[in-house]
Design an enzyme around this catalytic site. Structure first.
Site, PDB file in Angstrom:
ATOM      1  N   GLY A 132      66.909 -64.779 -23.812  1.00  0.00           N
ATOM      2  CA  GLY A 132      66.818 -66.060 -24.518  1.00  0.00           C
ATOM      3  C   GLY A 132      67.998 -66.271 -25.449  1.00  0.00           C
ATOM      4  CE1 TYR A 146      56.712 -60.542 -17.231  1.00  0.00           C
ATOM      5  CE2 TYR A 146      57.304 -59.439 -15.175  1.00  0.00           C
ATOM      6  CZ  TYR A 146      57.667 -60.203 -16.268  1.00  0.00           C
ATOM      7  OH  TYR A 146      58.970 -60.627 -16.416  1.00  0.00           O
ATOM      8  CB  THR A 163      60.427 -70.589 -25.844  1.00  0.00           C
ATOM      9  OG1 THR A 163      60.439 -70.115 -24.503  1.00  0.00           O
ATOM     10  CG2 THR A 163      60.057 -72.060 -25.884  1.00  0.00           C
ATOM     11  N   GLY A 164      61.735 -68.090 -27.373  1.00  0.00           N
ATOM     12  CA  GLY A 164      62.003 -66.647 -27.344  1.00  0.00           C
ATOM     13  C   GLY A 164      63.483 -66.339 -27.303  1.00  0.00           C
ATOM     14  CB  SER A 165      66.301 -68.231 -27.934  1.00  0.00           C
ATOM     15  OG  SER A 165      65.769 -69.136 -28.863  1.00  0.00           O
ATOM     16  CB  SER A 192      59.996 -61.854 -13.168  1.00  0.00           C
ATOM     17  OG  SER A 192      60.204 -60.534 -12.733  1.00  0.00           O
TER      18      SER A 192
END
Ligand SMILES: NC(=O)c1ccc[n+]([C@@H]2O[C@H](COP(=O)([O-])OP(=O)(O)OC[C@H]3O[C@@H](n4cnc5c(N)ncnc54)[C@H](OP(=O)(O)O)[C@@H]3O)[C@@H](O)[C@H]2O)c1
Length: 276
Positions: free
Chosen positions: A35, A167, A28-30, A154
């Site tokens: 990503g 976040y 995802t998000g690549s 993270s």
């Protein structure tokens, strides 16, 4: 869901190189950033990769670039921050051996300014995308006695930034999902892990400019300032790159990493201190 016994005679064998030939990987998000680097790394290792992002044009461009630089890949424009977007992705690509939950949003905002709607949006994109897609793809992995689920958390899941509590919460939540899910699918041939990168060196001029306080700085000066700002506490004293994160991701998605699950792995240059 029934988890049957997983007994493989190949456990502990030493394959000579990472090969993901025959495996399908959804990342995802690549279309950009980490990503994209992970999608490229998985494609280089032989996986059939599905590239994802919200913007169709960016998906087309990433698919074309990977096809020209590495190997043909598929693409799917879908907002994985919504239930509908996740369902559309799964409907188009029904099976995955490797699921990398990379799409994530971040931004500085004071605790007293952030609205309920923003808290919810962060949770939907950063956490629920992983929950929904893991729920969809894991049954097939369990049936095949092989699978890899990888969450991009993270360093700030543990060392919560004062201006990004929203976040940090989502990235901490991913650590809980990783731990719990790894136990839920234990001894099935499926592993679940999380990578915790530190701040990553901006790979593009656009992203680097977001870090620039002084517009007179050159790109080199901007990157040097980024390293001073973010990495003085680290052993290596330099920031990680997207490719360095991707290298660990490819390993964790490989057969060689079969003995690693429920782990939270750092790519942060070796932090000298984390939580105060
Ligand atoms: N960069 C860092 O310093 C850093 C440090 C630690 C952890 N991380 C984590 O690593 C991951 C990647 O970070 P990054 O900096 O590489 O991110 P990025 O550059 O902002 O990544 C953008 C990618 O995500 C896609 N995307 C964003 N929202 C999406 C959504 N709702 N649905 C589908 N795709 C979406 C974008 O495409 P579209 O815009 O077309 O949707 C694009 O492909 C994130 O989870 C982030 O929290 C990053």
């Amino acid at each position: 869901m029934l988890i049957t016994n997983y007994m493989s005679s190949s456990r502990g064998a030493l394959p000579t190189k990472v090969s993901l030939s025959g495996k399908t990987a959804v990342v995802t998000g690549s279309t950009a950033g980490v990503g994209y680097a992970i999608a490229k790394g998985l494609a280089l290792a032989g996986a059939k990769v599905v590239v994802n992002g919200r913007k169709a044009l960016a998906v087309d461009e990433a698919v074309a670039k990977l096809a020209s630089d590495v190997a043909p890949v598929s693409g799917m424009a879908a907002d994985v921050g919504t239930a509908e977007g996740c369902a559309a992705l799964v409907a188009a690509h029904r099976s995955a051996d490797i699921l990398v939950i990379n799409a994530g949003i971040y931004g500085s905002q004071d605790f007293f300014d952030i609205t309920d709607a923003e808290w919810t949006r962060y949770f939907e994109v950063n956490v629920m995308s992983g929950v929904r897609l893991a729920r969809a793809y894991l049954p097939g992995m369990l049936q095949r006695y092989w699978g890899r689920v990888l969450f991009l958390s993270s360093e700030w899941a543990l060392d919560i930034p004062v201006d990004m509590i929203h976040y940090g919460l989502t990235k901490s939540a991913l650590l809980s999902v990783t731990h719990g899910l790894a136990k839920r699918v234990a001894s099935t041939g499926v592993t679940v892990n999380a990578i915790m990168p530190g701040p990553i060196l901006p790979s593009s001029e656009t992203r680097a400019q977001q870090e620039r306080k002084d517009l007179c700085l050159t790109m080199e000066e901007t990157l040097a300032a980024f390293e001073v700002k973010h990495r003085l506490r680290s052993t290596l004293q330099h920031t990680a790159t997207a490719d360095e994160v991707a290298n660990l991701a490819v390993y964790l998605c490989s057969a060689q990493a079969a003995g690693t699950t429920g782990e939270l792995l750092h790519v942060d240059g070796g932090l000298v201190e984390t939580m105060a």
